[in-house]
Design an enzyme around this catalytic site. Structure first.
Site, PDB file in Angstrom:
ATOM      1  NE  ARG A 128      -0.620   1.080   4.800  1.00 29.73           N
ATOM      2  CZ  ARG A 128      -1.131   1.086   6.026  1.00 29.73           C
ATOM      3  NH1 ARG A 128      -2.136   0.305   6.322  1.00 29.73           N
ATOM      4  NH2 ARG A 128      -0.640   1.864   6.966  1.00 29.73           N
ATOM      5  CB  CYS A 132       3.548  10.046  -7.329  1.00 26.75           C
ATOM      6  SG  CYS A 132       3.791  11.798  -7.645  1.00 26.75           S
ATOM      7  CG  ASN A 166      -4.913   4.725   6.795  1.00 32.53           C
ATOM      8  OD1 ASN A 166      -5.663   4.783   7.757  1.00 32.53           O
ATOM      9  ND2 ASN A 166      -3.770   4.068   6.843  1.00 32.53           N
ATOM     10  CD  GLU A 167      -1.399   4.818   9.729  1.00 29.05           C
ATOM     11  OE1 GLU A 167      -0.858   3.972   9.000  1.00 29.05           O
ATOM     12  OE2 GLU A 167      -1.663   4.615  10.925  1.00 29.05           O
ATOM     13  CB  CYS A 176       7.147  10.873  -4.386  1.00 28.34           C
ATOM     14  SG  CYS A 176       7.085  10.287  -6.098  1.00 28.34           S
ATOM     15  CB  CYS A 178       8.136  10.398  -9.703  1.00 26.26           C
ATOM     16  SG  CYS A 178       6.691  11.452  -9.572  1.00 26.26           S
ATOM     17  CB  CYS A 181       7.603  14.798  -7.235  1.00 28.73           C
ATOM     18  SG  CYS A 181       6.266  13.953  -6.359  1.00 28.73           S
ATOM     19  CD  GLU A 336      -5.377   3.063  12.244  1.00 26.08           C
ATOM     20  OE1 GLU A 336      -4.303   2.518  12.582  1.00 26.08           O
ATOM     21  OE2 GLU A 336      -5.714   3.235  11.062  1.00 26.08           O
ATOM     22  CD  GLU A 384      -2.033  -3.391   8.675  1.00 27.20           C
ATOM     23  OE1 GLU A 384      -3.214  -3.226   9.029  1.00 27.20           O
ATOM     24  OE2 GLU A 384      -1.250  -2.443   8.462  1.00 27.20           O
TER      25      GLU A 384
HETATM   26 ZN   LIG Z   1       6.100  11.882  -7.339  1.00 27.38          ZN
END
Ligand SMILES: [Zn+2]
Length: 698
Positions: A128, A132, A166-167, A176, A178, A181, A336, A384
């Site tokens: 997961r 980017c 999420n997180e 990132c 790339c 970016c 959480e 998990e």
């Molecule tokens: Zn990127």
């Protein structure tokens, strides 16, 4: 003003209107995965959650493949049925948008969305968080699935709010690098600097022949034949933080339009410094952090540190104080909360009996308005599958099941007045993302780490139990008696002016080595150190010394009396120009020179701790200085006991939290009522191992 005329925050109105919890109560729920659970069990799950007293669940944040099985084809029937069943049992629903885990059809069709790590390697799908934050296709498709969810569930009974993604950034690569970016970074630089001349001057690109003649030439800080320009590298951290914030805000803007009665947040791991949390939560309704205390136990063991319940407790409290402070003191949520063994390859241990209850109260004591336990049932498959929940793999009750049920019952009985009371802090600790990032780029010493310093300082000052806000560098300092700012390496003119005015007005400012070395563009100041704060500190830094084999030590003046301290990683050699010397170096060529100084400016004090002190000396020095600033603990308590004080009008509640496994005695100077038992408490009280008391003045 009558109570009914007070406009509740959006989250409280959403909860009340859904009928899952009366206005004024807090959210007490669980993270639930109907997508991973046979549908035949949803009814039983919902009934059991209701019996536990839960008000809500968070669902669907990793269910993209089920909700959009092929591009543009959406299937929400299963989710709608799950929400209906939960709602029937009076369980409200926080819906997660699923952008943290794109489905395989998307990865196969658009391989450009994959993140590139700091080694220039492209991540692959299969886990997961491999995408980017800048990539326009990933953004478009993330917004599209979130929009379809909002269309489908904007009016659905039982839905109360949203968690975006999420997180963010929490994967194998935190940044990132790339091509998307790079282009995004170049556009961001055009806005920030307007002209190339300004950018070249700000970074000092004449060094190593890096003068840019077009914004499109600006690289990202990937591996080269030498280190990157420090100004470029710091701006790249800022850009990556911005990219994640703007990614979140695309979904937020849509949700505000389509679901105006729902609250919106995102969940994060508080002590991860990849995104400026103040920016991230600026437009969201509240901060939501994830809390896994067992990981700190695991990390300390990995690093060969001795077990320390105090160390774990203060690290958690630092996260909670940050969560409350990023929205200026507003209530936050634990999205959480660890309820069992937790982890993917290796696992944090099962919490001891009493610890899950203790951690829940600790969050509430620091200002949480909600706690969701992770997770309901434990998965029997996937990465998990050992991340234990409230039900075990065989659906038997986990060791924490009854404890959580009891905790939910207690908290519901505690009442609105306590739960909505204010957390008032007398002290502030500055947390500056620029300093953390700039010191990662050039730590000066391989072991020097901003987060470690902040955590050590927090641990030392939290022993006074008088409340700590964790503030941004340019925040208002006037509410505090004392402000601590370790490793204030990057200093803006605005921050320096606020510090000067705070000290002149009677506050105490305490800082340490590497003070004011850099401008906001990561150039070194052209004046003697500590640069902009030379006058207020009343010292000049004669030299700065990383320490390896030639250890140093310090001798304290009577004002900080104690045994000689060790000086570990760093020594700023201080030359007073008006400040009083509170400690001196004892070894090497700088023996006899000033290590700690205190300057009086107006009615305040500015303290410079030039030496990297050992833990015991640092704790004693910071406690002594706090005492000089007028900080007094509300009660004297032994190590391992944490206190927080909450206030509403002239009422006051003291949360007493025992983070050790053994019973501890606490002397209380007057008579209190323990709200959890209704018993009168006076004199010497015993707080059981991992026990909690909520004391109200009688
Ligand atoms: Zn990127």
């Amino acid at each position: 003003m009558s109570a009914s005329s007070i406009r509740l925050p959006l989250w409280a109105r959403a909860v009340a209107s859904a009928g899952t919890s009366p206005a004024g109560q807090i959210l007490l729920g669980v993270d639930y995965y109907p997508d991973q659970t046979p549908e035949a069990l949803w009814e039983e799950d919902s009934r059991m959650m209701s019996e536990m007293g839960f008000t809500n669940v968070r669902i669907a944040e990793f269910a993209w493949a089920l909700m959009e099985p092929s591009e543009g084809k959406f299937e929400f029937g299963w989710l709608h049925r799950a929400i209906q069943i939960l709602h029937k049992h009076n369980i409200g629903v926080i819906l997660g948008t699923p952008s943290a885990a794109p489905p395989p059809w998307l990865s196969a069709k658009y391989p450009d969305i994959f993140e590139v790590n700091a080694q220039g390697q492209r991540l692959r799908p299969g886990g997961r968080r491999f995408t980017c934050p800048t990539n326009p296709v990933y953004r478009k498709l993330s917004l599209a699935i979130a929009t379809q969810m909002a269309k489908k569930f904007g009016e659905t009974e039982g839905v109360i709010g949203w968690q975006i993604d999420n997180e963010l950034t929490l994967g194998t690569s935190l940044r990132c690098y790339c091509n998307f970016c790079q282009a995004g970074f170049q556009n961001w630089l055009r806005t920030r600097y307007t002209t190339l001349d300004n950018l070249n001057q700000s970074w000092g690109t004449v060094f190593w022949s890096q003068t840019y003649t077009d914004f499109s030439q600006v690289p990202v800080p990937l591996l080269s034949g030498g280190d990157p320009n420090p100004g470029l590298a710091l701006d790249y951290d800022r850009y990556q933080s911005y990219a994640n914030v703007s990614f979140t805000e695309e979904q937020l803007t849509m949700l505000r339009q389509m679901c105006p009665t729902h609250f919106v947040t995102t969940n994060n791991v508080g002590l991860l410094d990849t995104i400026d949390m103040c920016d991230l939560y600026a437009k969201l309704d509240f901060a939501a952090f994830d809390n896994y205390p067992g990981f700190f136990d695991m990390l300390m063991a990995q690093e060969g540190k001795p077990p320390s319940s105090d160390g774990i407790a203060t690290t958690i409290s630092l996260g909670h104080d940050l969560a409350r402070s990023v929205k200026g003191g507003e209530p936050f949520m634990i999205m959480e909360e660890q309820s069992g063994k937790a982890g993917q390859r290796t696992f944090a241990p099962q919490p001891e009996a009493g610890q899950v209850r203790l951690w829940t109260y600790q969050a509430v004591a620091h200002g949480a308005m909600g706690v969701n336990y992770f997770r309901w049932d434990t998965a029997t498959f996937g990465a998990e599958e050992y991340w234990h929940g409230i039900l075990n793999h065989d659906r038997s009750k986990s060791p924490a099941y009854e404890e959580i049920r009891q905790t939910v019952k207690e908290l519901k009985a505690l009442g609105q007045e306590v739960l909505y009371s204010q957390y008032a802090a007398q002290m502030a600790l500055v947390f500056d993302y620029d300093c953390s990032w700039a010191l990662k780029i050039q730590p000066g010493h391989y072991a020097l780490d901003y987060m470690n310093q902040v955590t050590s300082w927090y641990g030392a000052i939290s022993a006074s139990h008088t409340g700590i806000d964790v503030i941004a560098p340019e925040a208002d300092l006037s509410p505090y008696k004392i402000v601590f700012a370790p490793l204030a390496y990057v200093m803006s003119e605005k921050q320096a002016a606020k510090i000067k005015s705070f000290v002149q007005g009677g506050g105490m400012f305490v800082t340490n080595f590497r003070l004011g070395v850099k401008t906001e563009t990561s150039q070194i100041v052209r004046t003697p150190l500590p640069g902009l704060l030379r006058d207020v500190m009343g010292v000049t830094v004669a030299d700065y010394v990383p320490i390896y084999s030639a250890k140093n030590a310090v001798k304290f003046a009577p004002a900080l009396a104690g045994p000689d301290g060790e000086c570990g990683l760093w020594a700023d050699i201080l030359q007073p120009t008006g400040a009083e010397v509170l400690a001196s170096y004892t070894k090497g060529s700088h023996a006899g020179e000033a290590a700690i100084t205190m300057n009086t400016v107006g009615s305040g004090k500015a303290v410079y701790i030039g030496a990297d002190l050992d833990g015991a000396s640092l704790a004693r020095v910071l406690r002594t200085l706090s005492g000089l600033a007028g900080i007094k603990p509300p009660l004297e308590v032994p190590p391992g006991i944490e206190l927080t004080v909450r206030r509403a009008g002239d009422k006051q509640w003291t949360f007493v939290l025992n983070h050790t496994a053994v019973s501890q005695s606490v002397s209380i100077p007057k008579t209190f009522t323990d709200l959890l038992t209704g018993k009168t408490r006076t004199g010497k009280i015993d707080v059981s191992g991992y026990g909690v008391e909520v004391l109200q003045s009688a």
